[in-house]
Design an enzyme around this catalytic site. Structure first.
Site: not given
Length: 856
Positions: A189, A436, A461
Site C-alpha cells: 500500500s 482492489d 489489496h
C-alpha cells in the site's frame, strides 16, 4: 512502552466498536482521502497483547531529525524502532540477502505476523528480515510529541522517511559487515509506494523492490479521479446487481428521511445505533466506509463483498431498502445489541481530514500525499467531485498550511512513467489485484524487462504479501511463485556481477555525477565531461572523494605529477620552499620579511596564509591546465626562468610576475573568502583531501576529521556530516551499481570486435593500443572468452576501460562514438581503430574517457 500500550488499548476499543468497519479506507466527507492500510488481519490482531516470537528482536537506531537541512535544530535525533529476524540468515560471509519491510502509516508491532510472505520465503533465500518503522508512527515519534509541535511536524514526510530507511539499512550492513549482501525492500500500500520510490532514489542501497498494491499514479490527474469508487462499484455489481442497485438507491432515501422531523432518530433506530445520529452524513460515511473496506479487502477466504450483498439480498421478502441495508450491517458485523457509529467520526488515526489534525495520516494527506479521489456519476455512490480549493482550506484549518498537490510527481515522478522508467529504472515488481480499488492507480503492465507488473484479476489489496494458507487459490500461489522467481533472478545476477568485479574481470573507472539518478523523470541525461557512466557525463565530478572511497592524498599526488611531468627542477624547488618559509617565519620580523619578499599589499597575519595561497595557486594551475594556456608550464617557467643563483623565494616571486603580471603589490586572500563553498564543505561536501606524508611536493598535512569538524563548528555552529553524500547519492561499490542500477541485455554484433582484435597483427599499433590499454568490449562468445587480457564473458554490456593503469602509468584509452548504424572506436593517437556495425545501437556506454591531449 507507554505508547505501545495505549496503541493496543485504542485498537481494542476500535475492534469492539467497529469490527470489520475498522478496516475501511474511504468516506463521504468532501475532503477525505482514503487511507492506505495494507492489511485486514493485523488490525484484528491488535486486540491481542501476545508478544512477537523470540526470533524477532527489537532495536532502536538514533535517527537524525532532518537529513536535508543543516540548521542547528536539524541535528536533533530521535529513536527509530526496527525489528530483526536472523533465524534463517546465511550470514555476511555468504553475502546472504537482506529483506527490508518498509513500515507505512502504522506501527510495526504486527508487521512480522501480517506480512507472512516474507517469513514464508526467508528460509528459501536464507535472508535476514528487517522491519523498519516509519517516523511519527508507533514508537518512532520524535520527542514523543507527534504532531503537536508545528515545527517538528514539518519533518514528517516521505523523503525524510526514505532517508531514515537508508541510514538504518546501511547501519545494519556495516554492523554485520554484510557489505555485499543485497537488499530487497518490500512494502504494501503506502509502504509499497515507499518501496518503489526507495529503489528509484537509492539504487546503491536496494537491489530491488516489491511494491504491493502501490497506487503511485493517483496524483496530479494521472489517474481518473473517480477510478477508486468505480472499482468499488464494479466489485459489488459483479457479485449482485440487485445489491448494487439497492445501495445506489439508499442514499436519497437516507436524505429524505433525515430531512423529516425526528428523521435522525428514525434512522438511528432503524440501524440500531447505540447513540442518535448527529447528521445524515454520519450514517452515509458509516456505510460508505463499510462498502469500501469490503471491496478493498475482498479476499477469497472471507469475501466480504459477498457477505455484504448476502445481507442485502437475503433480507426477508417485503423488506424496504433501508431494512436491506441494515441487514448488510448485521451480516458483516454480527448480531449486536446496538452498533456504534460515533466512534468512527472520532477515529482520527484512520480517516482524513480530522478535526484538530492530530493524526499522522491526516497530516501526510494534507501535506504531500494529495490523492484527488472523487465519486463519479456512474458509481453506486452519491456523486462527489474532488474540489482542491475546498480540500486545501480544510487542511489549512487543520494544520495551518496548504497541501502541495504536485510535489509527489515533482520529486518521485509519475507522469509518462512508462517512458521514464523504461529508460532508467530497474528491478521493481508492482503487484496488484483487480478487485482492489487502489489498483486503478497501480502499474498493471510491464514497463521493461526488469520493471514488471504481476497482476491478478481476482486479487485484493496487498493479498500477495499475506502469509500462505491452505485455502489460497492456485492463481494466488502462482502469483507469489512468480514474485519469488523474479527476486531470485535479481539476486543471482547480482552475485555474478559481484564475482566479476571482485575478480577484476571488469576494472571500470567510475567518475560520474550519479546525482542524475535522483530526478530521472525530469532530466533525460546529463552532459558532464571527464567522468562517464550510465549515460551521464559528469564534468570533473569527484563524486568518489567521500567516505574514504578515494585515497585522501590522491588529489595532491596528481597535482605533484602534473608539475613533475613539466619540470623536475620546478618540482624540487616547490618541494624545498615550504621548509624555507617555515624557517624565515620563525625569526624576528618573520612575517614582515615574507610580506616584503612577495611584495604583498598587506602584511601577513600568519605564515600559513602565504603557504595556503601558494598551495591554492599550484592546485588551480594543475586543475585547469588547459591546452590554450598550460598554467603549470607558465608557473614552472617563472620558477625555472629566474636568473642563475636566484634564491628559492625569489624564484617564487618570479613565478608571481610570470602568472599575474608586474604589479605594484600583490593581494593574498585571507580567511574563508568563499563562504558559500565553506558552508557546503562543512555541512555535507566533506572532501577528505590531504597533502600526504612526503609523497607530494607539498608540506605534509594529513586530513583530521575531528579537527576539521571542530574548525567548522567554531565557524558555523554545526558539525559536518561526512557520510551523508554516500548515503544519499551512493559512491561505495559504485562499480557494482553500474551493473545493478540498470540491467542491459547483450547487443548484437559484439563478437565482430573480438574477431577484429584477434585478426590484427600483433605488431600493428592498433593491436597494441587495443590490447595493451584500451579494451572496448561488449560481451563475448564461448570461443572468444578473452580480449585485451580481460575475461569478457563476465561483461554484461558495452564497457570502456578508462585510463586503466598499465606499466605503472596512465595510458590513453579508446572511446566509442555513436554513428548511424553502428559505433566507431577511437583512439587518442591513432584515430578511428574500427567501425562496428550494429543493428541496434547500445543503450548506453558505461565509460567514455575525456578527450585528453597526448604527446605523439
Amino acid at each position: 512502552m507507554k505508547l505501545f500500550t495505549s496503541a493496543i488499548q485504542w485498537q481494542w476499543l476500535l475492534l469492539l466498536q467497529l469490527i470489520f468497519l475498522s478496516l475501511t479506507t474511504c468516506g463521504s466527507l468532501p475532503h477525505e482521502i482514503p487511507r492506505l492500510a495494507p492489511f485486514y488481519e493485523p488490525i484484528l490482531q491488535h486486540s491481542s497483547s501476545k508478544p512477537l516470537p523470540p526470533d524477532f528482536k527489537t532495536f532502536y537506531y538514533t535517527q537524525t531529525l532532518d537529513h536535508f537541512n543543516y540548521a542547528p535544530q536539524s541535528y536533533a535525533t530521535f529513536q527509530q524502532r526496527y525489528i530483526v529476524n536472523s533465524k534463517y540468515w546465511g550470514g555476511a560471509q555468504s553475502n546472504s540477502p537482506i529483506f527490508a519491510w518498509l513500515g507505512a502509516e502504522d506501527s510495526i508491532d504486527y508487521s512480522p505476523k501480517s506480512a507472512g510472505f516474507l517469513t514464508n520465503i526467508t528460509p528459501h533465500f536464507k535472508a535476514l528480515l528487517v522491519y523498519i518503522e516509519h517516523r511519527f508512527y508507533g514508537e518512532s515519534i520524535p520527542f514523543g510529541e507527534g504532531l503537536i509541535n508545528d515545527t517538528i511536524r514539518g519533518y514528517f514526510n516521505s523523503a525524510q522517511a526514505l532517508a531514515d530507511y537508508a541510514e538504518v539499512l546501511l547501519y545494519i550492513k556495516n554492523s554485520l559487515q554484510a557489505h555485499d549482501s543485497p537488499i530487497i525492500v518490500i512494502g504494501g500500500s503506502y509502504g509499497g509506494m515507499l518501496a518503489s520510490w526507495f529503489r528509484l532514489k537509492y539504487p546503491h542501497i536496494a537491489l530491488g523492490a516489491l511494491a504491493s498494491s502501490a497506487p503511485i499514479l493517483y496524483f496530479d490527474n494521472i489517474t481518473a479521479e473517480d477510478a477508486y469508487y468505480s472499482i468499488v462499484s464494479k466489485d459489488f455489481r459483479e457479485v449482485s446487481d440487485t445489491c448494487y442497485q439497492t445501495i445506489k438507491q439508499s442514499w436519497s432515501i437516507i436524505d429524505t428521511i433525515a430531512s423529516q422531523p425526528n428523521g435522525l432518530s428514525i434512522l438511528s433506530r432503524k440501524f440500531n445505533f447505540c447513540q442518535n445520529l448527529n447528521s445524515a452524513l454520519e450514517l452515509k460515511n458509516y456505510l460508505d466506509r463499510m462498502y469500501c473496506a469490503a471491496a478493498q479487502y475482498d479476499m477469497p477466504a472471507t469475501q466480504p463483498v459477498r457477505v455484504v450483498c448476502g445481507g442485502i439480498d437475503g433480507a426477508p421478502k417485503g423488506a424496504d431498502i433501508l431494512d436491506r441495508i441494515q441487514a448488510s450491517v448485521v451480516a458483516i458485523k454480527g448480531n449486536k445489541p446496538c452498533y456504534t457509529v460515533s466512534a468512527i467520526e472520532g477515529n482520527k488515526s484512520f480517516y482524513t481530514v480530522s478535526a484538530g489534525g492530530d493524526d499522522g495520516w491526516s497530516w501526510q494527506t494534507c501535506s504531500e500525499l494529495v490523492f484527488p479521489i472523487a465519486k463519479g456519476t456512474d458509481s453506486m455512490f452519491d456523486p462527489a467531485p474532488f474540489n482542491l480549493e475546498q480540500y486545501s482550506q480544510s487542511c489549512i484549518s487543520a494544520f495551518g498550511v496548504p497541501p502541495r498537490p504536485h510535489w509527489v510527481t515533482t520529486y518521485f515522478g509519475g507522469q509518462d512513467i512508462k517512458l521514464i522508467l523504461r529508460n532508467f529504472g530497474s528491478n521493481i515488481i508492482f503487484s496488484n489485484g483487480g478487485r482492489d480499488p487502489y489498483s486503478s492507480a497501480g502499474v498493471l503492465k510491464d514497463i521493461s524487462d526488469t520493471i514488471l507488473a504481476v497482476y491478478t484479476q481476482n486479487g485484493s489489496h496487498c493479498l500477495d504479501i499475506l502469509g500462505e494458507t491452505a485455502m489460497d487459490p492456485a492463481w494466488l500461489t502462482n502469483q507469489r511463485k512468480k514474485e519469488v522467481k523474479i527476486i531470485e533472478g535479481w539476486i543471482t545476477k547480482y552475485y555474478a556481477n559481484i564475482r566479476a568485479i571482485k575478480n577484476k574481470a571488469v576494472p571500470i573507472k567510475i567518475g560520474t555525477l550519479i546525482w542524475t539518478l535522483k530526478y530521472p523523470h525530469i532530466v533525460l541525461g546529463a552532459l558532464a565531461s571527464s567522468a562517464p557512466i550510465l549515460g551521464a557525463l559528469a564534468s570533473s565530478a569527484p563524486i568518489l572523494y567521500f567516505d574514504n572511497i578515494t585515497l585522501q592524498n590522491r588529489y595532491y599526488s596528481i597535482v605533484t605529477k602534473d608539475f613533475r611531468d613539466v619540470s623536475e627542477s620546478c618540482y624540487q624547488t616547490i618541494r624545498k620552499s615550504w621548509s624555507i618559509i617555515n624557517k624565515i617565519a620563525s625569526k624576528p620580523n618573520d612575517l614582515y620579511i615574507l610580506s616584503r619578499k612577495f611584495k604583498l599589499c598587506q602584511d601577513l597575519n600568519l605564515s600559513r596564509d602565504l603557504k595556503d595561497y601558494l598551495d591554492l595557486r599550484y592546485s588551480v594551475a594543475a586543475q585547469y591546465d588547459t591546452p590554450s594556456k598550460y598554467p603549470v608550464t607558465e608557473v614552472c617557467g617563472g620558477i625555472d626562468g629566474a636568473p642563475k643563483g636566484t634564491h628559492i623565494l625569489d624564484r617564487f616571486f618570479a613565478r608571481f610576475f610570470a602568472s599575474e603580471g608586474n604589479q605594484s603589490c600583490y593581494s593574498i586572500p585571507t580567511g574563508n573568502a568563499i563562504w558559500g563553498w565553506s558552508w557546503q564543505r562543512c555541512s555535507e561536501m566533506v572532501i577528505p583531501i590531504e597533502h600526504g606524508d612526503g609523497a607530494t611536493k607539498f608540506f605534509p598535512a594529513p586530513f583530521n576529521l575531528q579537527q576539521f569538524s571542530q574548525d567548522y563548528i567554531n565557524l558555523f555552529g554545526v558539525p559536518p556530516r561526512p557520510h551523508w553524500i554516500t548515503t544519499y547519492y551512493g559512491g561505495q561499490e559504485l562499480s557494482t551499481l553500474a551493473y545493478t542500477a540498470r540491467s542491459l541485455p547483450l547487443r548484437p554484433g559484439t563478437a565482430r570486435l573480438h574477431r577484429w582484435v584477434q585478426s590484427v597483427s600483433s605488431d600493428d599499433p592498433r593491436h597494441q593500443a587495443t590490447t595493451g590499454c584500451c579494451c572496448y568490449a561488449a560481451g563475448a562468445t564461448a570461443a572468444e572468452p578473452n580480449v585485451c587480457g580481460v575475461d569478457t564473458t563476465r561483461l554484461v554490456d558495452l564497457v570502456t576501460l578508462d585510463f586503466l593503469p598499465h606499466g605503472g602509468s596512465d595510458i590513453p584509452c579508446c572511446w566509442p562514438e555513436h554513428r548511424p548504424g553502428g559505433v566507431e572506436l577511437h583512439h587518442p593517437r591513432l584515430g578511428v581503430l574500427l567501425s562496428l556495425p550494429m543493428s541496434e545501437p547500445p543503450r548506453r556506454v558505461l565509460n567514455t574517457p575525456a578527450r585528453r591531449q597526448y604527446p605523439d
